[in-house]
Design an enzyme around this catalytic site. Structure first.
Site, PDB file in Angstrom:
ATOM      1  N   GLU A 112       0.782  -1.234   0.000  1.00 28.18           N
ATOM      2  CA  GLU A 112       0.000   0.000   0.000  1.00 28.18           C
ATOM      3  C   GLU A 112       0.822   1.297   0.000  1.00 28.18           C
ATOM      4  OE1 GLU A 112      -2.820  -0.309   3.241  1.00 28.18           O
ATOM      5  OE2 GLU A 112      -4.124  -1.630   2.087  1.00 28.18           O
ATOM      6  N   GLU A 151      -6.379  -7.962  -0.161  1.00 26.97           N
ATOM      7  CA  GLU A 151      -7.040  -7.646   1.106  1.00 26.97           C
ATOM      8  C   GLU A 151      -8.490  -7.282   0.829  1.00 26.97           C
ATOM      9  OE1 GLU A 151      -5.239  -4.790   3.709  1.00 26.97           O
ATOM     10  OE2 GLU A 151      -3.192  -5.497   3.321  1.00 26.97           O
TER      11      GLU A 151
END
Length: 421
Positions: free
Chosen positions: A207, A313
């Site tokens: 991320e 995710e």
């Protein structure tokens, strides 16, 4: 001319054959079998919302991440707490249970500090032996491992799960930060270059905050190229590993990555995208039906990705109600305790122990979970739920979902097979 055409044909066939052979060397049949897995969150990288007791027990509100966990406590004491956590949070029993549930991958976050605290960071080291144990357990239970570098020096996103919470990421502002991150990736690539039968994927950074502007995006793109080279060519020459490189989308649209790391110049690259509908007021305001529809609609987006894409995710949770989800001491948008957020409703019965969940809420969790995995398998290469377990947020936990019935014991079993049409 005929000879020239024959030569071209043979060259094409040779290239095709090489690419096919390399694909066959992957230890999992990516492209024909879907990735189904869980993240081992909160184990080798602390997150306050996954294990709030570790933070609450410090009695120090300054301790909001793993950096401050080492900074503001007696080092020997904090080391003992962490060692006990590493010994107990995830064990061989968890790997056996994950495999028994029909899953085939685990994604294992680890921070750069497990390998390098040369700038004097207060992190406590000792994670690497547990990484090695995890890989051995995965081999025993025939699971594939995605080793995910979850935090980089200077923080790539400012989130507490990067190791160090800060208002603005600074990873990209110093070349030394990037150089240290590349060195960690080279270490991981060397560790697992001959173990692609278990560690099938390395994700070079979780991320990175591409939303922060063009400067970090430029750094990310170059870092993806450099880390790709390190992972795919760990032997110091032309010889390639069989390890896949999974780059995060950096919070950009999938189409942003059109033309990047593409065949035939590159092979062995996947995109990792994370799909949550909870980190804004507008998303928390969605109805259950709207959450499900958005999940269903994601199928087409995934199908248009320029590389194979895995949803690395996601969660059945549809609110940000979990304690400390937005950071230790930070409230929820849903119940209006987050700064400047209007109250949408009560978090009671939406987070915590499943014993407090109504039957209708559990039904929604099942429907939303099925809508997501259906889309992620139809549009992409599969999914990895965040996360396997949590101390007090059962709506996020795969383990709790199975125990309490909103996740099936076999992911093939669908109570709502036509939920997305």
């Amino acid at each position: 001319m005929a000879g020239f055409s024959l030569s071209l044909s043979l060259a094409f066939l040779a290239t095709f054959f090489v690419l096919r052979v390399k694909a066959l060397n992957y230890s999992f049949p990516y492209g024909s079998q879907k990735v189904r897995g869980v993240n081992l969150g909160g184990w080798l990288v602390l997150e306050p919302w996954i294990t709030p007791s570790l933070f609450d027990n410090t009695g120090d509100s300054r301790i909001v991440d793993e950096y401050t966990f080492g900074q503001y406590q007696d080092r020997d004491y904090a080391s003992g707490i962490l060692k006990n956590h590493w010994d107990t949070w995830i064990t061989e029993t968890d790997f056996a249970a994950i495999a028994a549930l029909g899953l085939n991958h685990v994604r294992l976050p680890i921070g750069y500090w497990a390998f390098d605290v040369s700038a004097g960071e207060p992190y406590i080291q000792g994670q690497v032996p547990y990484l090695r144990k995890a890989v051995n357990w995965a081999r025993k239970y025939e699971l594939k491992v995605i080793v995910d570098l979850h935090g980089a020096p200077g923080s790539q996103n400012g989130f507490d799960n990067s190791g160090q919470k800060m208002n603005t990421p600074t990873w990209h502002m110093k070349q030394s930060n990037i150089d240290r991150t590349n060195a960690v990736i080279k270490t991981l690539a060397s560790m697992y270059k001959d173990m692609a039968d278990v560690v099938s994927v390395i994700a070079p950074l979780n991320e990175p905050a591409g939303f922060n502007g063009p400067d970090i995006l430029r750094a990310i793109r170059q870092y993806w190229l450099d880390s790709f080279e390190s992972i795919r060519h760990p032997y110091g020459g032309d010889k390639e590993s069989n390890t896949i490189v999974m780059i995060h989308d950096a919070f950009q649209s999938l189409s942003y990555w059109n033309g990047f790391l593409q065949r035939p110049t590159y092979h062995g690259a996947f995109i990792d995208t994370h799909r949550y509908q909870i980190f804004s007021v507008a998303e928390n305001q969605l109805s259950n039906t709207q959450h499900i529809q958005r999940a269903c609609d994601s199928r087409n987006d995934l199908a248009s990705a320029p590389l194979w894409v895995v949803v690395g995710e996601f969660t059945p949770a549809a609110t940000d109600c979990a304690k400390y989800l937005n950071g230790r001491g930070v409230g929820s948008r849903y119940d209006g305790t987050y700064p400047d957020a209007p109250r949408i409703g009560s978090c009671s019965g939406r987070t915590g122990r499943a014993s407090s969940f109504s039957s209708s809420y559990k039904t929604f969790l099942r429907q939303y979970w099925e809508a997501q995995i259906s889309s992620y398998e139809r549009g992409g290469q599969g999914w990895i739920q965040w996360t396997w377990k949590a101390e007090s947020a059962d709506e996020w936990s795969y383990q709790a979902g199975v125990t309490n019935g909103w996740i099936p014991r076999n992911p093939e079993d669908r109570a709502y097979p036509n939920i997305c049409g």
